[in-house]
Write an enzyme that holds these catalytic residues in place. Sequence first.
Site, PDB file in Angstrom:
ATOM      1  N   SER A   9       3.239   3.252  19.825  1.00  0.00           N
ATOM      2  CA  SER A   9       3.712   3.499  18.469  1.00  0.00           C
ATOM      3  C   SER A   9       4.301   2.207  17.893  1.00  0.00           C
ATOM      4  CB  SER A   9       4.728   4.651  18.472  1.00  0.00           C
ATOM      5  OG  SER A   9       4.961   5.112  17.179  1.00  0.00           O
ATOM      6  N   HIS A  47      -0.019  12.297  17.971  1.00  0.00           N
ATOM      7  CA  HIS A  47       0.764  11.137  18.381  1.00  0.00           C
ATOM      8  C   HIS A  47       1.166  11.180  19.849  1.00  0.00           C
ATOM      9  CE1 HIS A  47       2.905   7.547  17.197  1.00  0.00           C
ATOM     10  NE2 HIS A  47       4.031   7.985  17.723  1.00  0.00           N
ATOM     11  N   ASP A  86      -3.211  12.246  14.713  1.00  0.00           N
ATOM     12  CA  ASP A  86      -1.873  11.652  14.722  1.00  0.00           C
ATOM     13  C   ASP A  86      -1.299  11.622  13.303  1.00  0.00           C
ATOM     14  OD1 ASP A  86       0.409  10.090  15.089  1.00  0.00           O
ATOM     15  OD2 ASP A  86      -0.568   8.760  16.507  1.00  0.00           O
TER      16      ASP A  86
END
Length: 707
Positions: free
Chosen positions: A559, A679, A644
Amino acid sequence: MQKTMISLLLGVSCLSSSWLSAEDFAAPVAVQQPYTVKSPHGNRQDPYYWLRDDTRTSPTVLDYLQRENDYFSHYSSGYQALTDKLTAEIIGRIKQDDSSVPYNKGEFSYYSRYEAGKEYPIYARKSLKDGIEQVMLDVNQLAAGKDFYQVANMQVSPDQQLLAYMEDTNGRRQYTLKVRDLRTGQDLPDQLTGLSGSIAWAKDNKTLYVVKNDSTTLLSTQVLQHKLGNDAASAKLVYEEKDNSFYMGVGNTGDNNYVVIFLSSTVSGEMWVQDAAKPDSAFNVLAPRQRDFQYSAGHINGRWVISTDWNAPNFRLMTVADNDIGDREKWQPLVAHDDKVFIEDFELFNNYLAINERSEGLRRLKVVPWNAPDKAFYVASDEAAYVTAFERNAEQDTDWLRYNYTSLTTPQSVYQLNMKTGEKQLLKETEVLGGFDKNSYKTDRVWATAADGAKVPVSLLYKKDFKRDGLAPLYQYAYGSYGSSMDPSFRSTVFSLVDRGFVYAIAHIRGGQEMGRQWYEDGKLLHKTNTFTDYIAVTDYLVEQGYAAKDKVFGMGGSAGGLLMGAVANMAPQKYRALVAHVPFVDVVTTMLDESIPLTTNEFDEWGNPKQKTYYDYMLAYSPYDQVSKQAYPAMLVTTGLHDSQVQYFEPAKWVAKLRTHKTDSNPLLFKVNMEAGHGGKSGRFSRLAEYAQEYAFILNLLGQKD
């Protein structure tokens, strides 16, 4: 059953590539199409912008992503036996029929458990009277036939007869509220969709509070009050947030006397509270928001205890009576600010205040008796690098404090401490199978010097017989954003590398909050590049000190940590054998210019608003996608999830496409797209562990290790 589960996973992963043609074995090369990204400070060409498809249905885009997956499968088939071995090894460390430590609330003891061979938890409780188990939710049954399934949150009603829970069926973190009658085991007709994960109950056992998300930006915008039995469309709007830089959630205070609306941005916070016994009453603000003023609060015995950065960068604790809320000037000091100690969290008990602090980058627990604050004491540790944090403390009228203890060598352990007598009990240490012996490893704490002289803490894990001779491979992890601290917690997966001679390092770089609030401030906005140079400085230090061979350094981040990997790849590619970037945020400027992309506006105080030239120029100078150049790059593994909602799949897709046309090396560049997840990756516990095995196999294969 364990062998059967492993075989099923390995069978799925053994994708035969014999049907692929020789042309298919080549790395995919995305076509380039003219597209201009406009901004007030200059236009940029983005020839891969076409890879963005918000509907996720474009045959052209999906075909390209599938070709990337085919290429990954073909490349990884060359070391499939190693991946299979690692999968079995990692899963083999997990006690499959495990359960959590029960906690008491009201008339029941609550816990979760796993059954051998099953992917998902079972949430259950036992009556404190007869000890009979009641299964509240069997997530394995709920997930049956679904590619992705997650229960994100659940809350039992005050009378403990109903269970409200949030489910996600595609990984996009847009939840549906469901309510189960625990007397019958059946779900009620009530359902609300398009929600965030938070839930609150009123004391009438029929009024629920949820947060509605904007369907496009996914920002949390409205708090709805739903009365059970009413049509979902009739849910009452009780709060609407107009400032799109704020996140929002709902919950109950620890004593269940209040419903709370939590609002937070990067630099500000606000709380609105309602008497839980009066669901038709108004919400009142605890203290009006101001820029650069953060606070959060808990409630006990007619007063609020507040953690705040008001004139206290590392936070202090204050208190205010119920009748005096709404005016910050009426807050009274409780625990003073300390410029060397950051207050992370606190728990309230009738006779004690427990504080979770950060000092020198480590989390520790402090217990303060209300009636004798001078007799405060700390919970001790014998290890150099460790983490202590609160466990579930569901009741305030007790002398027992539940907390977690872990380190890089010590599995997650749940303790309870009698705050009155000092008695400490180990309730559970997570069992690690596969011959694991924590005494065979050592954890250490060292300090690297950053480019500007700052001392960066580093947590290390290695085998006890490790020799600091500069020959070992290094696996270096970091995050470095949002003030999120990467604590030295136990990870059973990483021992598959450590047992093969790796040193595992967590670099506690700026942008996190390990060293206090200023550590975070020095790693965001116009100081963001400190995050990247800190990481590189840690690498240099560990190589210079003999912890690692300079040609065997592997980096990993996810991320915002994937952004870190992208920046490091551009700034110091020669220092890394390979970099792994999971769901990486790499197209910083384009994303932050587009407020229709989910969650963008919440991030302006973290990264800056590129509509302002100072931030535009600064962000452009480090944005990984924009700074890709004609140079040699390390080997790279990049992952994403098609659904995501935090970092859209097209960011890493464009980045990989651009890297393929610019890199001058012959190192592998792999891109793996999970077509059913978001995610957090896959939802099942074994599926997630198999993904670790794929990453580690990629790394070990580069070193020529086959087992």
